[in-house]
Design an enzyme around this catalytic site. Structure first.
Site, PDB file in Angstrom:
ATOM      1  N   ASP A  90     -16.546 -11.404  39.493  1.00 46.02           N
ATOM      2  CA  ASP A  90     -16.984 -12.861  40.561  1.00 46.02           C
ATOM      3  C   ASP A  90     -15.155 -12.916  42.002  1.00 46.02           C
ATOM      4  OD1 ASP A  90     -14.930 -12.849  39.648  1.00 46.02           O
ATOM      5  OD2 ASP A  90     -15.038 -15.229  37.846  1.00 46.02           O
ATOM      6  N   ASP A 264     -25.129 -14.220  34.263  1.00 45.55           N
ATOM      7  CA  ASP A 264     -23.486 -14.013  32.296  1.00 45.55           C
ATOM      8  C   ASP A 264     -23.091 -14.603  32.655  1.00 45.55           C
ATOM      9  OD1 ASP A 264     -22.809 -15.087  35.413  1.00 45.55           O
ATOM     10  OD2 ASP A 264     -21.002 -14.857  33.922  1.00 45.55           O
ATOM     11  N   CYS A 302     -32.497  -5.124  13.637  1.00 48.03           N
ATOM     12  CA  CYS A 302     -32.075  -5.144  14.426  1.00 48.03           C
ATOM     13  C   CYS A 302     -30.736  -3.582  14.879  1.00 48.03           C
ATOM     14  CB  CYS A 302     -30.827  -6.286  14.920  1.00 48.03           C
ATOM     15  SG  CYS A 302     -28.942  -5.502  16.038  1.00 48.03           S
ATOM     16  N   CYS A 304     -27.541  -2.238  15.299  1.00 46.70           N
ATOM     17  CA  CYS A 304     -26.624  -2.221  15.464  1.00 46.70           C
ATOM     18  C   CYS A 304     -25.932  -2.427  14.132  1.00 46.70           C
ATOM     19  CB  CYS A 304     -25.979  -3.899  16.263  1.00 46.70           C
ATOM     20  SG  CYS A 304     -25.613  -5.090  14.913  1.00 46.70           S
ATOM     21  N   CYS A 307     -25.408  -4.512  12.161  1.00 42.79           N
ATOM     22  CA  CYS A 307     -27.183  -4.940  11.220  1.00 42.79           C
ATOM     23  C   CYS A 307     -27.662  -3.652   9.835  1.00 42.79           C
ATOM     24  CB  CYS A 307     -28.240  -5.135  11.787  1.00 42.79           C
ATOM     25  SG  CYS A 307     -27.669  -6.582  12.678  1.00 42.79           S
ATOM     26  N   HIS A 333     -23.196  -6.824  17.726  1.00 44.60           N
ATOM     27  CA  HIS A 333     -24.500  -7.963  17.494  1.00 44.60           C
ATOM     28  C   HIS A 333     -25.298  -8.285  18.368  1.00 44.60           C
ATOM     29  CE1 HIS A 333     -28.030  -9.365  15.717  1.00 44.60           C
ATOM     30  NE2 HIS A 333     -27.068 -10.504  15.875  1.00 44.60           N
TER      31      HIS A 333
HETATM   32 ZN   LIG Z   1     -27.430  -6.760  14.714  1.00 48.18          ZN
END
Ligand SMILES: [Zn+2]
Length: 365
Positions: A90, A264, A302, A304, A307, A333
């Protein structure tokens, strides 16, 4: 110059591809916010592992600490923070308005005192562009004044006109390099006539892409979408469109439906540090006592790290104990959720199924 190609359309929504000096970015895209040269609580490798290929950096923070010249001497922001993919920065305008002390806005630019040590600085359109070049950013933003909300029509008009003069100076100061581009920022508050005047002026100047700024600052989702409905058709169809600082999952879906390509927001990272998780079934507060004995993962589908390896009970324990790992896992996550949401929207556009997809998000349509 940067390359942008629209690969598929579904109503006003577009599935596109942006190519910069640091790689390919599939759009619509969400950019995690890397304020001070770091996406908070994440390694750069961890950010990339969520699927992100583009992040946002903040000129205001980096110019004050550690300094743009220092980052340039150390090889630029990509090398400094070990992020080999695309970076958009920015212009510093928004943070000057929201963080700096004793700021004075005048025709040449904005003079302010650092929120860190009180030192005096001036940010002009030319300096904002020079700083972003020193950082080595792929996409540079023109300096703008983010008009406060609410404000009188006259005040919004005066602010927008100053931003347009700064946009012209920003464009003139930008040094063309292959794979690098500069975006102008449409202002005009909630007044569609001012938004259209602003967009027309920016198109006349000519940018590599166009951002819509000054929204999601208290006007409400319906007004945000009304401004998008009026403004998006005024932005060239073959160039990227970026909605700054937005937002919640339903906001992203609604804005993609209206033709926005880039976003964003601090929401997924900030929420990750306050025990708030975004999931396919809605937001989850991990501090809630109902998770204390729950051996199940946050979201069984998920992929990630939070998880795959940990239970809700453990995440709850980390959040209640104020452990750093709680912030790290939930940020990972949430960024994965946002990256997957954007990927799902890209797939839906390719299948002309975005309206059906959006029906699952309250308020998006
Ligand atoms: Zn996750």
């Amino acid at each position: 110059m940067i390359a942008f190609e629209v690969l598929a359309r579904d109503g006003a929504a577009r599935r596109g591809r942006l190519v910069t000096a640091h790689g390919i970015v599939e759009t619509p895209v969400f950019m995690p916010v890397g304020t001070a040269g770091t996406v908070k609580a994440m390694t750069s490798e961890g950010v990339a592992a969520t699927g992100s290929r583009m992040i946002l950096g903040n000129t205001y923070h980096l110019m004050l600490r550690p300094g743009a010249e220092r980052i340039a001497a150390l090889g630029g922001l990509h090398r400094f923070m070990n992020w080999p993919h695309t970076i958009l920065t920015d212009s510093g305008g928004y943070q000057v308005m929201s963080l700096a002390a004793r700021r004075t806005i005048a025709e040449p630019g904005v003079t302010f005192r650092s929120h860190l040590d009180g030192s005096l600085h001036q940010l002009t359109p030319e300096r904002a562009i020079a700083i972003q070049q020193l950082l080595g950013t792929d996409i540079t933003m023109a300096l703008d004044e983010c008009t406060p909300y609410p404000a009188s029509y006259k005040a919004v008009e005066k602010s927008m006109e100053l931003t347009m003069r700064w946009a012209e100076r920003s464009r003139d100061a930008f040094v063309e390099r292959p794979g690098h581009g500069v975006f102008g920022i449409v202002q005009g508050g909630v007044h569609c006539d001012l938004r259209l005047r602003s967009a027309a002026k920016l198109v006349e100047i000519g940018f590599d892409g166009y951002a819509i700024g000054g929204l999601a600052i208290g006007e409400g989702q319906a007004t945000t979408f009304a401004v998008l409905n009026a403004t998006v058709p005024a932005i060239p169809d073959d160039q990227p469109r970026y909605l700054m600082g937005v937002g919640k999952p339903a906001d992203l879906v609604g804005a993609v439906l209206r033709g926005i390509d880039m976003f964003d927001c601090v929401l997924p990272t900030r929420s990750g540090r306050t025990a708030q998780a975004f999931t396919r079934l809605g937001p989850v507060n991990l501090r809630n006592a109902r998770h204390a004995d729950d051996p199940a993962p946050l979201d069984p589908e998920c992929p990630c790290p939070a998880c795959v390896g940990y239970s809700r009970a453990y995440l709850h324990h980390l959040c209640r104990s104020g452990e750093i790992l709680g912030s790290m896992l939930l940020t990972a996550h949430n960024l994965r959720y946002y990256a997957d949401l954007m990927a799902a929207m890209r797939a839906a556009i390719e299948q002309s199924a975005l309206a059906d997809f959006a029906a699952g998000f309250e308020g998006a349509i």
